[in-house]
Design an enzyme around this catalytic site. Structure first.
Site, PDB file in Angstrom:
ATOM      1  N   HIS A  75       3.606   2.935   2.332  1.00  0.00           N
ATOM      2  CA  HIS A  75       4.955   3.745   1.638  1.00  0.00           C
ATOM      3  C   HIS A  75       5.886   1.854   2.373  1.00  0.00           C
ATOM      4  O   HIS A  75       5.576   1.009   3.040  1.00  0.00           O
ATOM      5  CB  HIS A  75       6.346   4.280   1.707  1.00  0.00           C
ATOM      6  CG  HIS A  75       5.984   4.497   3.285  1.00  0.00           C
ATOM      7  ND1 HIS A  75       6.911   4.784   3.818  1.00  0.00           N
ATOM      8  CD2 HIS A  75       5.272   6.056   3.516  1.00  0.00           C
ATOM      9  CE1 HIS A  75       6.669   4.832   5.326  1.00  0.00           C
ATOM     10  NE2 HIS A  75       5.536   6.000   5.421  1.00  0.00           N
ATOM     11  N   ASP A 334       0.642   5.444   6.332  1.00  0.00           N
ATOM     12  CA  ASP A 334       0.218   3.817   7.580  1.00  0.00           C
ATOM     13  C   ASP A 334      -1.195   4.702   8.187  1.00  0.00           C
ATOM     14  O   ASP A 334      -2.123   4.324   8.177  1.00  0.00           O
ATOM     15  CB  ASP A 334       1.365   4.032   8.345  1.00  0.00           C
ATOM     16  CG  ASP A 334       1.868   5.257   9.376  1.00  0.00           C
ATOM     17  OD1 ASP A 334       2.004   6.480   8.667  1.00  0.00           O
ATOM     18  OD2 ASP A 334       2.796   5.161  10.241  1.00  0.00           O
TER      19      ASP A 334
END
Ligand SMILES: *[C@@H]1O[C@H](CO)[C@@H](O)[C@H](O)[C@H]1NC(C)=O
Ligand SMILES: *[C@@H]1O[C@H](CO)[C@@H](O)[C@H](O)[C@H]1NC(C)=O
Ligand SMILES: *[C@@H]1O[C@H](CO)[C@@H](O)[C@H](O)[C@H]1NC(C)=O
Ligand SMILES: *[C@@H]1O[C@H](CO)[C@@H](O)[C@H](O)[C@H]1NC(C)=O
Ligand SMILES: *[C@@H]1O[C@H](CO)[C@@H](O)[C@H](O)[C@H]1NC(C)=O
Ligand SMILES: *[C@@H]1O[C@H](CO)[C@@H](O)[C@H](O)[C@H]1NC(C)=O
Ligand SMILES: *[C@@H]1O[C@H](CO)[C@@H](O)[C@H](O)[C@H]1NC(C)=O
Ligand SMILES: *[C@@H]1O[C@H](CO)[C@@H](O)[C@H](O)[C@H]1NC(C)=O
Ligand SMILES: *[C@@H]1O[C@H](CO)[C@@H](O)[C@H](O)[C@H]1NC(C)=O
Ligand SMILES: *[C@@H]1O[C@H](CO)[C@@H](O)[C@H](O)[C@H]1NC(C)=O
Ligand SMILES: *[C@@H]1O[C@H](CO)[C@@H](O)[C@H](O)[C@H]1NC(C)=O
Length: 465
Positions: A75, A334
Site C-alpha cells: 500500500h 510490506d
C-alpha cells in the site's frame, strides 16, 4: 520516477546543449549525491524511493515485447499505526512541555517554536495519507497512470479489469486509487475489486498467507533480539550536548527517526529530519534492515515458505499460454512483499547480518525493498530470435522501478532470464506450504483467485472483517 523522467531528462539535455553553457555543463554528472537522500535510510517507514539498481534500462529490450505483466505492491504512504503513533505523541508532548521551562537551542531549537505542532490526525491511524507531496493516495493513482502507459497494449478495454487486494482498509484504498489511475475512474475501462480477506479461512488463496500459517511466528526476532547498535546512544549524547535540557535518551532517538519518516509521509517535511545527523539516520536505516531481515527476510526460514506460495502462483501464470488476460495487479503489505523477494533470492547475502555494528558490505537495504508504495513488477518478454526465427519467452523483474537481475540467471535480452530456466530454478526451490506451516487443511490449499475471480465468491467492496 525513471519511467517518466527519461522524457524530462531528454528535454533538459536538448535545452542545455543549445545554450553556451557547455564550458561548465557536463553531459554526464560527476557527482553522486543520492546516498545522502534521507529517504534511503528510513527503513520502510518513509515515503517511496526508487531503488538504486544496476543501471539496466527499464525500456523493453531490442526485438522484444512485454506480453504479460504482474504487479505485487505494498500500500501507499500511510499514517503511523496506533502503536507507533503513541510513542511519537509521547515524545512530542514531553519535548513541548520541557520547552516551556527552558530555552531550546541547537538542533532541537525548533521545539520552542509555535509552529512545532503534532502531525497525526488521531482518527487516521493506519490509513493512507492524502495531502502533501508524498500522499499515498496520489502515489497510487499516479502508479496507475504510469502502468496504463506501459501496459496499454496488454489490456482489452472492453473487458472488466480485476484488481486483487488484501482486505485491510489501507490496502483496499490503495488498490482502488491505483485502479482509478489505471482506468481514469472507469472512463477508459471498467474494473472490479477482488478482495481477499486477511484471515485464516482464506488459506493459500490469499495475499497475506501467513494468516493461515500457524508455524509462522509473527514475533520472531532471531538475532535481532541481541541488537546492540550504538547509533542512538551516540546521537543522544550529541543532542544533549548541543540542545541541553531535554535529556534525550537512545529510545528517543529511535522515535525521532520514526517521527521524521512519518511526518514526511503526512506533511512532506519534518524538523526532526533536519535535527538528526546523517550518521544517526544511517544507523536507524540499518536498525530497520536487521529487524526486518530477521522477522520477514532471509534471517527467518519461514519467510521462504510464505514467499514460495506467491512465486508459485505467479509462475503458473507466466507459464500459461492463454492470451486474454495479461496483466495481474495485486496489493498487499510490506512483509508479504519482503517474503516474496526473499524467496526469489534477490537478497540472499552471504552470511547473516551482524546486529552489533552497521555492516556496509552486505547489501540488504530495506528502503530499497519495501518503502511505502514498494512494488515488484514481473514482466514476461517475448523476443524474436534471429537464429531460430522464433519467439522465445523471458522473465525479468523491476523492483521499485529499477530492473533487478534474477540471481544466477540473466542471459536473456536486457539481462532477463529465459522462462524455461526461470521455471526450473523456481520449481526446484518450491516449499510445501501446507505441510511446513501446519495449515488447516479445511482451508484453500491453492491460490485460485487469479483464475476464478469471476466466480462471484469474492467480496468486491471493503468490509471491516
Ligand atoms: C517546569 O518545571 C517545573 C519545576 O521543575 C515543573 O514542576 C513543571 O511541571 C515544568 N513545566 C512544564 C510545562 O514542564
Ligand atoms: C475484447 O473484449 C471484447 C469483449 O469481451 C471482445 O468482444 C473482443 O473480441 C476483445 N478484443 C480483443 C482484441 O481481444
Ligand atoms: C462500464 O460498464 C457500464 C455498465 O455496464 C457500461 O455502460 C460502460 O460502457 C462500461 N465502460 C467501459 C469503459 O467499458
Ligand atoms: C479449520 O478451518 C475450518 C474451515 O474454515 C474451520 O471450520 C475450523 O474451525 C478450522 N479448524 C481449526 C482447528 O482452526
Ligand atoms: C543472544 O546472545 C546470547 C549470548 O551471546 C546467545 O546465547 C543467544 O543465542 C543470542 N540470541 C539470539 C536469538 O541469537
Ligand atoms: C534532566 O536531567 C537532570 C539531571 O538529572 C534533571 O535535573 C532535569 O530535571 C531533567 N530534565 C528533564 C526535562 O527531564
Ligand atoms: C527452521 O529452522 C528451525 C530451527 O532450526 C527448524 O526447526 C525448522 O524445521 C526450520 N523450518 C524450515 C521451514 O526450514
Ligand atoms: C505453451 O508454451 C510452452 C512454452 O512456450 C510450449 O512448450 C507449449 O507447447 C505451449 N502450450 C500450448 C498449449 O500452446
Ligand atoms: C546461485 O548459484 C550458486 C552456485 O550454484 C548457489 O550457491 C546460490 O545459492 C544460487 N543463488 C540463488 C539465489 O539461487
Ligand atoms: C536463439 O536460438 C538459437 C538456436 O535455437 C539458440 O542457440 C540461442 O541460444 C537463442 N538465443 C537466445 C538469446 O535465446
Ligand atoms: C504450485 O501451484 C500449483 C497450482 O498452480 C500446485 O498444483 C502445486 O502443488 C503448487 N506447488 C507447491 C509446492 O505448492
Amino acid at each position: 520516477m525513471v519511467l517518466t523522467n527519461t522524457i524530462i531528462a531528454c528535454a533538459l539535455a536538448l535545452f542545455t546543449a543549445s545554450t553556451d553553457a557547455q564550458l561548465v555543463e557536463k553531459k554526464y554528472s560527476s557527482y553522486a549525491t543520492d546516498q545522502q537522500n534521507i529517504l534511503r535510510h528510513l527503513g520502510g517507514t518513509g515515503p517511496f524511493v526508487e531503488a538504486v539498481g544496476w543501471g539496466i534500462p527499464t525500456e523493453t529490450p531490442y526485438q522484444c515485447t512485454i506480453d504479460q505483466a504482474h504487479l505485487f505492491m505494498r500500500h501507499g504512504e500511510r499514517y503511523a499505526t496506533k502503536g507507533s503513533d503513541k510513542g511519537l505523541r509521547t515524545l512530542y508532548d514531553r519535548l513541548k512541555n520541557t520547552a516551556q521551562n527552558i530555552t531550546a537551542v541547537g538542533p532541537l531549537s525548533f521545539v520552542g517554536d509555535e509552529s512545532f505542532t503534532f502531525f497525526e490526525e488521531a482518527s487516521w491511524h493506519d490509513q493512507e495519507t492524502y495531502y502533501g507531496p508524498y500522499a499515498g493516495t496520489g502515489d497510487l493513482f499516479h502508479m496507475g497512470n504510469i502502468l496504463r502507459e506501459r501496459y496499454a497494449h496488454l489490456v482489452n478495454s472492453s473487458k472488466t479489469l480485476p484488481i486483487f487486494t488484501a482486505g485491510q482498509k489501507r490496502v483496499f484504498d490503495s488498490a482502488v486509487n491505483f485502479a482509478n489511475g489505471f482506468t481514469f475512474n472507469q472512463y477508459a475501462q471498467n474494473y472490479t475489486m477482488v478482495v481477499l480477506p486477511e484471515n485464516q479461512d482464506s488459506g493459500l488463496n490469499s495475499l497475506t498467507n501467513t494468516n493461515s500459517c500457524p508455524n509462522f511466528d509473527g514475533d520472531y526476532e532471531g538475532a535481532y533480539a541481541n541488537q546492540t547498535l550504538q547509533y542512538s546512544t551516540i546521537e543522544a549524547a550529541r543532542l544533549n550536548a548541543l540542545s541541553p535540557g531535554f535529556n534525550i535518551t537512545a529510545a528517543d532517538v529511535y522515535n525521532m527517526c520514526g517521527y521524521c519518516a512519518f511526518e514526511l509521509d503526512v506533511r512532506g517535511s519534518s524538523p526532526f529530519c533536519d535535527a538528526l545527523s546523517q550518521d544517526a539516520m544511517i544507523g536507524f536505516g540499518y536498525d530497520k534492515d536487521i529487524s526486518t531481515y530477521y522477522s520477514d527476510g532471509p534471517g527467518y526460514n519461514m519467510s521462504f515458505v510464505s514467499g514460495s506460495a506467491y512465486a508459485n502462483a505467479t509462475l503458473a501464470l507466466l507459464k500459461d499460454n492463454k492470451t486474454e488476460e495479461n496483466t495481474y495487479f495485486s496489493f498487499s503489505h510490506d512483509n508479504d512483499l519482503l517474503r516474496y523477494v526473499t524467496f526469489l533470492g534477490f537478497f540472499d547475502i552471504d552470511g547473516d547480518l551482524p546486529v552489533d555494528h552497521v555492516d556496509f558490505y552486505k547489501f540488504y537495504s530495506v528502503s530499497e525493498i519495501i518503502p511505502m508504495g514498494g512494488r515488484l513488477i514481473t514482466e514476461r518478454l517475448s523476443c524474436y530470435n534471429e537464429t531460430s526465427k522464433e519467439d522465445d519467452k523471458f522473465v525479468r523483474f523491476l523492483l521499485n522501478d529499477q530492473v533487478i537481475p534474477f540471481p544466477n540467471c540473466s542471459s536473456g535480452p536486457g539481462y532477463s532470464c529465459p522462462l524455461d530456466s526461470y521455471a526450473e530454478i523456481i520449481e526446484s526451490q518450491l516449499l510445501d506450504f501446507p505441510e511446513l506451516c501446519a495449515q488447516n487443511t479445511s482451508t484453500p490449499l491453492y491460490t485460485s483467485f487469479y483464475w476464478d475471480w469471476e466466480s462471484g465468491k469474492y467480496p468486491t467492496e471493503y468490509t471491516s472483517n
